[in-house]
Design an enzyme around this catalytic site. Structure first.
Site, PDB file in Angstrom:
ATOM      1  N   SER A 171      -0.906  19.857  16.625  1.00 27.52           N
ATOM      2  CA  SER A 171       0.280  19.212  17.141  1.00 27.52           C
ATOM      3  C   SER A 171       1.540  19.952  16.688  1.00 27.52           C
ATOM      4  O   SER A 171       1.726  21.114  17.024  1.00 27.52           O
ATOM      5  CB  SER A 171       0.285  17.745  16.693  1.00 27.52           C
ATOM      6  N   LYS A 223      19.327   2.320  25.774  1.00 27.40           N
ATOM      7  CA  LYS A 223      19.605   2.547  24.360  1.00 27.40           C
ATOM      8  C   LYS A 223      18.406   2.151  23.513  1.00 27.40           C
ATOM      9  O   LYS A 223      18.123   2.747  22.487  1.00 27.40           O
ATOM     10  CB  LYS A 223      20.844   1.738  23.946  1.00 27.40           C
TER      11      LYS A 223
END
Length: 338
Positions: A171, A223
């Site tokens: 990763s 948001k």
């Protein structure tokens, strides 16, 4: 009635404890921000001559295993050979600089890496080489992206960059490894896991069951997509998935830039592979350990291990750890899958 009061008291104690811990972390975070500049400046670069270290180890082994007379003859011959090598090496030999990076969720060693790279770039040239011994299972996107950018600084200066994976580069670890000119891997090292994951618990039903309201005000449609304490929506989940897919595409584009010819449709599935499989897929270039690579290189290069030693005080390190912990608690932060 008594049982209800006891349960209420325990519940109240838990809530107060949670708020107290949260308040403590906020205070530590604010103090760490105020003291961060001074703590960042503290540190020194540690340089170890690995050629000398290998020689000392070999000499100790001979001293322990050979008869005294045989050891003395060898030592005399070795000293003579050293003088001849010193005369022959009046012209500087190319150098191999060794850096170690041990990853964690927040890539906390990146601050030391950037200091080491800045020092290295003032001395190394295109005749030298940098070997990064990488051990990293991935974590937060932004932190591992910064770590990869530090390694890119080396390659951008035309200094050959080799990454050795003895155990794992998955990763975010592979995000760092892929920028190298060459990737080495041990036969059973774990490589790949090119994917992204975002996860967090949700306490909304638990709070609702106890009659506790959670209020959250935001400005901006997205948001906040998912939340720890509020009721999550399908729209929020869809938006977060869209963001994750976008990060995954950036991840793949970044790897494509530095690993030409790699079949990303095949390897960017979140799976991981061991060394031999990774070699067959083109994720790495050679099967070997960093130890064998260094032993082979010491005959033609001078080897130096570089490490940034922080001089932060214990309480400063504690504040840094608290800040990192606070950073892990929020709103579904995506991380490169490990």
């Amino acid at each position: 009635m008594t049982e209800a009061l006891i349960e209420y008291g325990l519940f109240t104690a838990k809530i107060l404890t949670l708020f107290a811990l949260f308040g403590l972390f906020v205070v530590l975070l604010l103090r760490a921000r105020h003291g961060g500049a001074l703590a960042h400046d503290g540190g020194r670069l540690e340089v170890v001559n690995l050629n000398d270290r290998y020689t000392d180890v070999a000499e100790a082994l001979k001293h322990a295993t050979q008869p005294p007379k045989a050891y003395k003859r060898w030592l005399k011959a070795e000293r003579k050979a050293e003088k001849l090598r010193a005369k022959a090496d009046e012209a500087e030999r190319p150098r191999l600089f060794v850096l170690d990076f041990h990853g964690d969720l927040m890539a906390s060693e990146v601050s030391g890496l950037r200091e080491t790279v800045s020092a290295l770039l003032q001395e190394a040239s295109g005749d030298d080489e940098v070997l990064v011994r990488l051990d990293n299972a991935g974590g937060a996107v932004h932190e591992h992206g910064l770590a990869a950018s530090q390694l890119l600084r080396i390659r951008a200066r035309g200094i050959p960059l080799t990454v050795a994976v003895d155990r794992v580069a998955a990763s975010g670890g592979y995000l760092m490894a892929c920028v190298a000119n060459r990737i080495l891997a041990a036969p059973f090292a774990i490589v790949g896991s090119i994917g992204v994951v975002a996860q967090l618990p949700n306490f909304h039903r638990w709070l609702e069951h106890r009659g506790i309201d959670f209020e959250q005000l935001t400005a901006g449609e997205y948001k906040r997509t998912l939340t720890l304490f509020g009721e999550n929506t399908d729209e929020g989940r869809a938006k977060l998935r869209e963001q994750i897919e976008g990060i995954h595409q950036l991840f793949k584009d970044f790897i494509r830039e530095y690993r030409k010819g790699l079949d990303l449709d095949k390897v960017a599935t979140g799976e991981y592979w061991h060394g031999e499989q990774a070699l067959a897929l083109g994720l790495v270039d050679e099967l070997t350990t960093s130890d064998d690579y260094l032993l082979e290189a010491r005959g033609r290069r001078d080897l130096y291990r570089l490490r940034w030693r922080s001089t932060k005080r214990p309480w400063t390190r504690l504040l840094g750890a608290a800040r990192a912990l606070v950073g892990r608690l929020p709103n579904a932060v995506a991380r490169l899958q490990g």
